[in-house]
Write an enzyme that holds these catalytic residues in place. Sequence first.
Site, PDB file in Angstrom:
ATOM      1  CE  LYS A   1      -4.035   1.975   0.504  1.00  0.00           C
ATOM      2  NZ  LYS A   1      -3.782   2.576  -0.802  1.00  0.00           N
TER       3      LYS A   1
ATOM      4  CD  GLN B   1       3.356   4.582   2.182  1.00  0.00           C
ATOM      5  OE1 GLN B   1       3.860   5.463   1.516  1.00  0.00           O
ATOM      6  NE2 GLN B   1       2.255   4.775   2.890  1.00  0.00           N
TER       7      GLN B   1
ATOM      8  CE  LYS C   1       4.172   7.650   5.599  1.00  0.00           C
ATOM      9  NZ  LYS C   1       3.895   8.665   4.583  1.00  0.00           N
TER      10      LYS C   1
ATOM     11  CE  LYS D   1       4.656   7.510  -2.503  1.00  0.00           C
ATOM     12  NZ  LYS D   1       3.850   8.095  -1.440  1.00  0.00           N
TER      13      LYS D   1
ATOM     14  N   GLY E   1      -2.993   8.183  -4.198  1.00  0.00           N
ATOM     15  CA  GLY E   1      -2.398   9.396  -4.756  1.00  0.00           C
ATOM     16  C   GLY E   1      -1.152   9.823  -4.001  1.00  0.00           C
ATOM     17  CG  ASP E   2       3.089  11.078  -3.085  1.00  0.00           C
ATOM     18  OD1 ASP E   2       2.995  11.018  -1.854  1.00  0.00           O
ATOM     19  OD2 ASP E   2       4.073  11.600  -3.640  1.00  0.00           O
TER      20      ASP E   2
ATOM     21  CG  ASN F   1      -4.560  16.036  -0.366  1.00  0.00           C
ATOM     22  OD1 ASN F   1      -4.083  15.343   0.523  1.00  0.00           O
ATOM     23  ND2 ASN F   1      -5.853  16.128  -0.562  1.00  0.00           N
TER      24      ASN F   1
ATOM     25  CB  SER G   1      -5.578   4.711   2.000  1.00  0.00           C
ATOM     26  OG  SER G   1      -5.472   5.806   1.125  1.00  0.00           O
TER      27      SER G   1
HETATM   28  P1  NDP Z   1       0.352  17.873  -4.123  1.00  0.00           P
HETATM   29  O1  NDP Z   1       0.822  17.567  -5.491  1.00  0.00           O
HETATM   30  O2  NDP Z   1      -1.108  18.019  -3.879  1.00  0.00           O
HETATM   31  O3  NDP Z   1       1.061  19.197  -3.578  1.00  0.00           O
HETATM   32  C1  NDP Z   1       2.447  19.316  -3.483  1.00  0.00           C
HETATM   33  C2  NDP Z   1       2.799  20.736  -3.136  1.00  0.00           C
HETATM   34  O4  NDP Z   1       4.197  20.842  -2.919  1.00  0.00           O
HETATM   35  C3  NDP Z   1       2.459  21.715  -4.237  1.00  0.00           C
HETATM   36  O5  NDP Z   1       2.143  22.962  -3.678  1.00  0.00           O
HETATM   37  C4  NDP Z   1       3.755  21.751  -5.035  1.00  0.00           C
HETATM   38  O6  NDP Z   1       3.906  22.959  -5.762  1.00  0.00           O
HETATM   39  C5  NDP Z   1       4.782  21.681  -3.939  1.00  0.00           C
HETATM   40  N1  NDP Z   1       5.985  21.004  -4.459  1.00  0.00           N
HETATM   41  C6  NDP Z   1       6.080  19.775  -5.034  1.00  0.00           C
HETATM   42  N2  NDP Z   1       7.327  19.507  -5.416  1.00  0.00           N
HETATM   43  C7  NDP Z   1       8.038  20.604  -5.092  1.00  0.00           C
HETATM   44  C8  NDP Z   1       9.408  20.942  -5.235  1.00  0.00           C
HETATM   45  N3  NDP Z   1      10.282  20.096  -5.794  1.00  0.00           N
HETATM   46  N4  NDP Z   1       9.790  22.150  -4.759  1.00  0.00           N
HETATM   47  C9  NDP Z   1       8.909  22.998  -4.181  1.00  0.00           C
HETATM   48  N5  NDP Z   1       7.607  22.730  -4.023  1.00  0.00           N
HETATM   49  C10 NDP Z   1       7.185  21.556  -4.471  1.00  0.00           C
HETATM   50  O7  NDP Z   1       0.966  16.718  -3.187  1.00  0.00           O
HETATM   51  P2  NDP Z   1       0.541  16.296  -1.719  1.00  0.00           P
HETATM   52  O8  NDP Z   1       0.071  17.485  -0.953  1.00  0.00           O
HETATM   53  O9  NDP Z   1      -0.332  15.106  -1.827  1.00  0.00           O
HETATM   54  O10 NDP Z   1       1.927  15.774  -1.139  1.00  0.00           O
HETATM   55  C11 NDP Z   1       2.849  16.630  -0.457  1.00  0.00           C
HETATM   56  C12 NDP Z   1       3.813  15.794   0.352  1.00  0.00           C
HETATM   57  O11 NDP Z   1       3.083  15.005   1.312  1.00  0.00           O
HETATM   58  C13 NDP Z   1       4.652  14.783  -0.435  1.00  0.00           C
HETATM   59  O12 NDP Z   1       5.900  14.637   0.201  1.00  0.00           O
HETATM   60  C14 NDP Z   1       3.859  13.495  -0.279  1.00  0.00           C
HETATM   61  O13 NDP Z   1       4.672  12.353  -0.457  1.00  0.00           O
HETATM   62  C15 NDP Z   1       3.402  13.630   1.167  1.00  0.00           C
HETATM   63  N6  NDP Z   1       2.254  12.821   1.549  1.00  0.00           N
HETATM   64  C16 NDP Z   1       1.058  12.933   0.887  1.00  0.00           C
HETATM   65  C17 NDP Z   1      -0.013  12.178   1.287  1.00  0.00           C
HETATM   66  C18 NDP Z   1      -1.360  12.340   0.674  1.00  0.00           C
HETATM   67  O14 NDP Z   1      -2.307  11.731   1.181  1.00  0.00           O
HETATM   68  N7  NDP Z   1      -1.537  13.134  -0.357  1.00  0.00           N
HETATM   69  C19 NDP Z   1       0.113  11.184   2.388  1.00  0.00           C
HETATM   70  C20 NDP Z   1       1.383  11.233   3.071  1.00  0.00           C
HETATM   71  C21 NDP Z   1       2.410  12.000   2.631  1.00  0.00           C
HETATM   72  P3  NDP Z   1       3.419  23.028  -7.287  1.00  0.00           P
HETATM   73  O15 NDP Z   1       1.936  23.103  -7.243  1.00  0.00           O
HETATM   74  O16 NDP Z   1       4.062  24.257  -7.836  1.00  0.00           O
HETATM   75  O17 NDP Z   1       3.924  21.767  -7.935  1.00  0.00           O
END
Ligand code: NDP
Length: 444
Positions: free
Chosen positions: A90, A111, A114, A126, A165-166, A240, A376
């Site tokens: 997962k 993961q 976690k 992943k 998603g991620d 997100n 999830s």
């Molecule tokens: P999103 O794609 O929804 O958002 C990511 C955000 O981070 C955006 O604002 C993006 O900016 C910014 N970002 C991404 N890459 C970079 C970079 N290289 N430099 C600067 N800013 C960056 O992703 P999530 O919110 O889902 O995920 C964010 C983090 O949380 C990740 O590390 C993910 O692995 C982790 N995570 C997510 C989970 C989930 O349920 N969604 C669960 C657990 C962990 P821009 O829009 O300009 O790309």
Amino acid sequence: MSYVDEVLDLLVAKNPSQPEFHQAAKEVLESLRVVIEENEEEYRKDALLERLTTPERVILFRVPWVDDKGQVQVNNGFRVQFNSAIGPYKGGLRFHPSVNLGIIKFLGFEQIFKNSLTGLPIGGGKGGSDFDPKGKSDREVMAFCQSFMTELNKHIGADTDVPAGDIGVGGREIGYLFGQYKRIRNLYEGVLTGKGLTYGGSLARTEATGYGLLYFTEEMLKSNGKDIKGATIAVSGAGNVAIYAIQKAQQLGGKPVTCSDSTGWIYDPEGIDVELLKEVKEIKRARLTEYAAKRPSAQYHEGKGVWTVKCDVALPCATQNELDLEDAKTLVANGCYAVAEGANMPTTLEATEYLQANGILFAPGKASNAGGVATSALEMSQNSERLSWSFEEVDQKLKGIMVNIFHNVDDASRKYGMEKNYVAGANIAGFQKVADAMKAQGIV
Ligand code: NDP
């Protein structure tokens, strides 16, 4: 040489050019030292750490698709099925140009622990692609997702491997991926999570990672005589995790004053307007300059800078290694007392060590952002039952899980004489269950 050092050396030699994977493995194995040393002979004989750090299966594939101009594009696809000792693999799918095998392995490795911490029966995996959904039309995103799933479907299933998603994979992408899976396999099953509510999704899954981060942070602060209420909070990211972290922080009486994306960041001293942020990011998929244009109190800055803002609590919610040693020094100098990771490994090893050495309460992502994967798993339970639970029921369970994770992490850190070292606590608590299950299942 100690067993931990031997395995780390071997891992670097066998997996060259994968610095993020090395970093994640080092962080975990270093903090497991005390536990490993208690049983070193047995673990070494069983090659437990070699097995733990080697994925059970890695799938690499070509993803060809046709863009709106009729040009064929080719991306790399990945799925790393890391460990299935305690349940089906997962873990999310990430679509971002920076994705490579080393990044997917670091995420898959994290993961495992976690998922174990959630207390639910899910193994670690992943996947993703170097495809960039940004600037693509819906038709192009659909074409890519269909091609990606045409290969991936051979390797996943509701009882085998359940992606989610991620970064870059939200509701739109999950919908296209699910549609293609169903079409090819002729199966309507809970093979993906983060689905839409009309086709098997769970209420509160969208909010879960951000909300869960705040439930964990609230409990961590409470147990250290502090309160989220009234705290000034710096948040990075505007995706997100960041959006729902900001929303829950406000509901709990905190004041988030920043957010960021990959081009710039916002400082809004009156507090982030979360509805406006949602409109800009979730609906228009626009840059943060649009937020600033509509919000007189907001200041927009190009580049990076969220951690220069004076805050009590910092929540990095964007991506890996976005909070470095210089940022950590600035946070400490500005009186910040807690950092809780919403993203996966957003804090570098040096920054983590500096924060801990300076008495900052530090919550590692594998514990504090586990609410997403936990919910999830609740979505999987609802799919198996063919029932849907109410928002309140899911949210209540999420809160219970996050509070429980905090206490398990806290207890493990105390048990091994590392009180308030939540990095060590999370790794130890997550490891023990997986190690026991691996031992029970023999050499596989
Ligand atoms: P999103 O794609 O929804 O958002 C990511 C955000 O981070 C955006 O604002 C993006 O900016 C910014 N970002 C991404 N890459 C970079 C970079 N290289 N430099 C600067 N800013 C960056 O992703 P999530 O919110 O889902 O995920 C964010 C983090 O949380 C990740 O590390 C993910 O692995 C982790 N995570 C997510 C989970 C989930 O349920 N969604 C669960 C657990 C962990 P821009 O829009 O300009 O790309």
